[in-house]
Design a protein around this motif. Structure first.
Motif, PDB file in Angstrom:
ATOM      1  N   ALA A   1      -5.676 -56.865  22.401  1.00  0.00           N
ATOM      2  CA  ALA A   1      -5.986 -55.844  21.409  1.00  0.00           C
ATOM      3  C   ALA A   1      -7.185 -55.004  21.833  1.00  0.00           C
ATOM      4  CB  ALA A   1      -6.248 -56.493  20.055  1.00  0.00           C
ATOM      5  N   MET A   2      -8.046 -55.553  22.681  1.00  0.00           N
ATOM      6  CA  MET A   2      -9.220 -54.828  23.139  1.00  0.00           C
ATOM      7  C   MET A   2      -8.927 -53.866  24.285  1.00  0.00           C
ATOM      8  SD  MET A   2     -12.279 -57.592  23.172  1.00  0.00           S
ATOM      9  CE  MET A   2     -13.074 -58.085  21.673  1.00  0.00           C
ATOM     10  N   LEU A   3      -7.791 -54.033  24.930  1.00  0.00           N
ATOM     11  CA  LEU A   3      -7.496 -53.242  26.120  1.00  0.00           C
ATOM     12  C   LEU A   3      -7.547 -51.732  25.872  1.00  0.00           C
ATOM     13  CD1 LEU A   3      -7.115 -53.790  29.076  1.00  0.00           C
ATOM     14  CD2 LEU A   3      -4.670 -53.928  28.698  1.00  0.00           C
ATOM     15  N   PRO A   4      -6.997 -51.215  24.768  1.00  0.00           N
ATOM     16  CA  PRO A   4      -7.126 -49.765  24.549  1.00  0.00           C
ATOM     17  C   PRO A   4      -8.581 -49.309  24.443  1.00  0.00           C
ATOM     18  CG  PRO A   4      -5.445 -50.662  23.111  1.00  0.00           C
ATOM     19  CD  PRO A   4      -6.136 -51.833  23.760  1.00  0.00           C
ATOM     20  N   MET A   5      -9.404 -50.089  23.770  1.00  0.00           N
ATOM     21  CA  MET A   5     -10.815 -49.702  23.652  1.00  0.00           C
ATOM     22  C   MET A   5     -11.540 -49.870  24.976  1.00  0.00           C
ATOM     23  SD  MET A   5     -13.429 -50.511  20.638  1.00  0.00           S
ATOM     24  CE  MET A   5     -14.947 -49.616  20.505  1.00  0.00           C
ATOM     25  N   LEU A   6     -11.226 -50.937  25.723  1.00  0.00           N
ATOM     26  CA  LEU A   6     -11.813 -51.103  27.055  1.00  0.00           C
ATOM     27  C   LEU A   6     -11.470 -49.900  27.929  1.00  0.00           C
ATOM     28  CD1 LEU A   6     -10.961 -54.864  27.730  1.00  0.00           C
ATOM     29  CD2 LEU A   6     -13.260 -53.913  27.510  1.00  0.00           C
ATOM     30  N   LYS A   7     -10.217 -49.490  27.881  1.00  0.00           N
ATOM     31  CA  LYS A   7      -9.763 -48.353  28.673  1.00  0.00           C
ATOM     32  C   LYS A   7     -10.514 -47.085  28.257  1.00  0.00           C
ATOM     33  CE  LYS A   7      -5.676 -45.563  29.339  1.00  0.00           C
ATOM     34  NZ  LYS A   7      -4.324 -45.354  28.899  1.00  0.00           N
ATOM     35  N   HIS A   8     -10.596 -46.839  26.958  1.00  0.00           N
ATOM     36  CA  HIS A   8     -11.274 -45.632  26.482  1.00  0.00           C
ATOM     37  C   HIS A   8     -12.754 -45.630  26.873  1.00  0.00           C
ATOM     38  CE1 HIS A   8     -12.483 -42.295  23.957  1.00  0.00           C
ATOM     39  NE2 HIS A   8     -13.433 -43.074  23.469  1.00  0.00           N
ATOM     40  N   GLU A   9     -13.423 -46.735  26.586  1.00  0.00           N
ATOM     41  CA  GLU A   9     -14.874 -46.809  26.796  1.00  0.00           C
ATOM     42  C   GLU A   9     -15.241 -46.853  28.282  1.00  0.00           C
ATOM     43  OE1 GLU A   9     -18.842 -46.953  25.400  1.00  0.00           O
ATOM     44  OE2 GLU A   9     -17.033 -46.743  24.187  1.00  0.00           O
ATOM     45  N   LEU A  10     -14.553 -47.694  29.052  1.00  0.00           N
ATOM     46  CA  LEU A  10     -14.971 -47.951  30.433  1.00  0.00           C
ATOM     47  C   LEU A  10     -14.348 -47.008  31.453  1.00  0.00           C
ATOM     48  CD1 LEU A  10     -14.734 -51.834  30.302  1.00  0.00           C
ATOM     49  CD2 LEU A  10     -16.706 -50.398  29.804  1.00  0.00           C
ATOM     50  N   VAL A  11     -13.107 -46.576  31.187  1.00  0.00           N
ATOM     51  CA  VAL A  11     -12.418 -45.709  32.143  1.00  0.00           C
ATOM     52  C   VAL A  11     -12.660 -44.238  31.808  1.00  0.00           C
ATOM     53  CG1 VAL A  11     -10.154 -45.053  33.083  1.00  0.00           C
ATOM     54  CG2 VAL A  11     -10.656 -47.453  32.617  1.00  0.00           C
ATOM     55  N   GLN A  12     -12.390 -43.868  30.563  1.00  0.00           N
ATOM     56  CA  GLN A  12     -12.439 -42.459  30.194  1.00  0.00           C
ATOM     57  C   GLN A  12     -13.848 -41.976  29.868  1.00  0.00           C
ATOM     58  OE1 GLN A  12      -9.612 -42.622  27.006  1.00  0.00           O
ATOM     59  NE2 GLN A  12      -7.840 -42.552  28.382  1.00  0.00           N
ATOM     60  N   LYS A  13     -14.578 -42.730  29.075  1.00  0.00           N
ATOM     61  CA  LYS A  13     -15.890 -42.282  28.604  1.00  0.00           C
ATOM     62  C   LYS A  13     -17.005 -42.532  29.635  1.00  0.00           C
ATOM     63  CE  LYS A  13     -18.910 -42.827  24.585  1.00  0.00           C
ATOM     64  NZ  LYS A  13     -19.104 -43.589  23.354  1.00  0.00           N
ATOM     65  N   LYS A  14     -17.155 -43.768  30.069  1.00  0.00           N
ATOM     66  CA  LYS A  14     -18.248 -44.128  30.984  1.00  0.00           C
ATOM     67  C   LYS A  14     -17.893 -43.907  32.460  1.00  0.00           C
ATOM     68  CE  LYS A  14     -21.021 -46.027  27.836  1.00  0.00           C
ATOM     69  NZ  LYS A  14     -22.308 -45.456  27.491  1.00  0.00           N
ATOM     70  N   GLU A  15     -16.590 -43.955  32.777  1.00  0.00           N
ATOM     71  CA  GLU A  15     -16.100 -43.835  34.156  1.00  0.00           C
ATOM     72  C   GLU A  15     -16.722 -44.887  35.081  1.00  0.00           C
ATOM     73  OE1 GLU A  15     -16.607 -39.765  35.407  1.00  0.00           O
ATOM     74  OE2 GLU A  15     -15.109 -39.058  33.983  1.00  0.00           O
ATOM     75  N   TRP A  16     -16.859 -46.109  34.532  1.00  0.00           N
ATOM     76  CA  TRP A  16     -17.395 -47.215  35.325  1.00  0.00           C
ATOM     77  C   TRP A  16     -16.329 -47.844  36.199  1.00  0.00           C
ATOM     78  CZ3 TRP A  16     -20.414 -49.847  30.774  1.00  0.00           C
ATOM     79  CH2 TRP A  16     -21.630 -49.171  30.564  1.00  0.00           C
TER      80      TRP A  16
ATOM     81  N   ILE B   1      -9.252 -51.806  35.654  1.00  0.00           N
ATOM     82  CA  ILE B   1      -9.300 -52.504  34.368  1.00  0.00           C
ATOM     83  C   ILE B   1      -8.066 -53.373  34.194  1.00  0.00           C
ATOM     84  CG2 ILE B   1      -8.223 -50.936  32.678  1.00  0.00           C
ATOM     85  CD1 ILE B   1     -11.610 -52.444  32.134  1.00  0.00           C
ATOM     86  N   LEU B   2      -6.904 -52.894  34.656  1.00  0.00           N
ATOM     87  CA  LEU B   2      -5.694 -53.716  34.588  1.00  0.00           C
ATOM     88  C   LEU B   2      -5.796 -54.917  35.529  1.00  0.00           C
ATOM     89  CD1 LEU B   2      -2.920 -50.973  34.363  1.00  0.00           C
ATOM     90  CD2 LEU B   2      -3.690 -52.511  32.546  1.00  0.00           C
ATOM     91  N   ASP B   3      -6.386 -54.714  36.719  1.00  0.00           N
ATOM     92  CA  ASP B   3      -6.595 -55.836  37.643  1.00  0.00           C
ATOM     93  C   ASP B   3      -7.549 -56.862  37.029  1.00  0.00           C
ATOM     94  OD1 ASP B   3      -4.920 -54.710  39.512  1.00  0.00           O
ATOM     95  OD2 ASP B   3      -6.550 -53.914  40.764  1.00  0.00           O
ATOM     96  N   TYR B   4      -8.657 -56.392  36.454  1.00  0.00           N
ATOM     97  CA  TYR B   4      -9.616 -57.301  35.821  1.00  0.00           C
ATOM     98  C   TYR B   4      -8.954 -58.058  34.673  1.00  0.00           C
ATOM     99  CZ  TYR B   4     -13.351 -54.719  38.250  1.00  0.00           C
ATOM    100  OH  TYR B   4     -14.161 -54.142  39.180  1.00  0.00           O
ATOM    101  N   TYR B   5      -8.132 -57.334  33.910  1.00  0.00           N
ATOM    102  CA  TYR B   5      -7.430 -57.972  32.805  1.00  0.00           C
ATOM    103  C   TYR B   5      -6.482 -59.060  33.317  1.00  0.00           C
ATOM    104  CZ  TYR B   5      -4.854 -58.735  28.569  1.00  0.00           C
ATOM    105  OH  TYR B   5      -4.292 -59.336  27.486  1.00  0.00           O
ATOM    106  N   ALA B   6      -5.747 -58.747  34.391  1.00  0.00           N
ATOM    107  CA  ALA B   6      -4.805 -59.720  34.954  1.00  0.00           C
ATOM    108  C   ALA B   6      -5.535 -60.960  35.463  1.00  0.00           C
ATOM    109  CB  ALA B   6      -3.993 -59.084  36.077  1.00  0.00           C
TER     110      ALA B   6
END
Length: 180
Positions: A24-39, A45-50
């Motif tokens: 359930a956190m994956l959409p927010m992780l994606k938004h915050e870390l990929v789109q907003k912060k670009e970390w 993020i999918l690799d880390y999740y896996a």
């Protein structure tokens, strides 16, 4: 120190504003870390999740640790992890104090029911996104279908399904039969 605090508060926000665990956190992780912060990238993020799914512990905490480690090493991993777990610790501590009153309140019971429905919708959206990003050929689709059917209809441990799929992927890679 500024980047460490940024890691802490980014994960504090994620941990405090999402319900339902790692998927359930994956959409927010994606938004915050990929789109907003670009970390990290979406693939990272999918690799880390896996990897987080395959390692002991809570998936979201594992992902937070991986991202923090990528950004600032061990100390970054610690700050990110603390940021992710702090909201839960605070919320659970407060809820434990008022637990009896909350459980008998019909408004709370209905609110939790509504939250469950939304979490299911978010999880479905996340699964569809992950399938689109990761299933690249007919073999991947077959593995997905088999893993789904086994997990749904047989008393087979989930961790064993993940391990067997990983071993299958390694065998295909080593034999040269894996192509994207």
């Amino acid at each position: 120190m500024g980047e460490l605090l940024s890691l802490y508060f980014a994960f504090f926000r994620i941990g405090g504003l999402t319900f339902g665990g790692g998927l359930a956190m994956l959409p927010m992780l994606k938004h915050e870390l990929v789109q907003k912060k670009e970390w990290v990238t979406e693939e990272e993020i999918l690799d880390y999740y896996a990897v987080g799914q395959c390692t002991p512990g809570i998936i979201a905490v594992n992902v937070a640790t991986f991202v923090g480690y990528k950004k600032r090493g061990v100390i970054g991993g610690i700050f990110s992890t603390l940021g992710m777990v702090s909201p839960s610790l605070l919320i659970v501590s407060v809820l434990a104090f008022f637990l009896e009153q909350f459980l008998s309140n019909q408004v709370v019971a209905h609110a939790v029911g509504g939250i469950k429905v939304v979490v299911c919708a978010l999880m479905l959206q996340t699964v569809v996104t992950m399938v689109k990003k990761t299933v690249k050929n007919i073999l991947g689709a077959a593995v997905l279908l088999i893993a789904f059917l086994v997990s749904m209809f047989l008393p087979f441990p989930t961790v064993l399904i993940v391990v067997l799929a990983g071993i299958f992927g390694i065998i295909l890679y080593k034999t040269g039969r894996y192509r994207e």
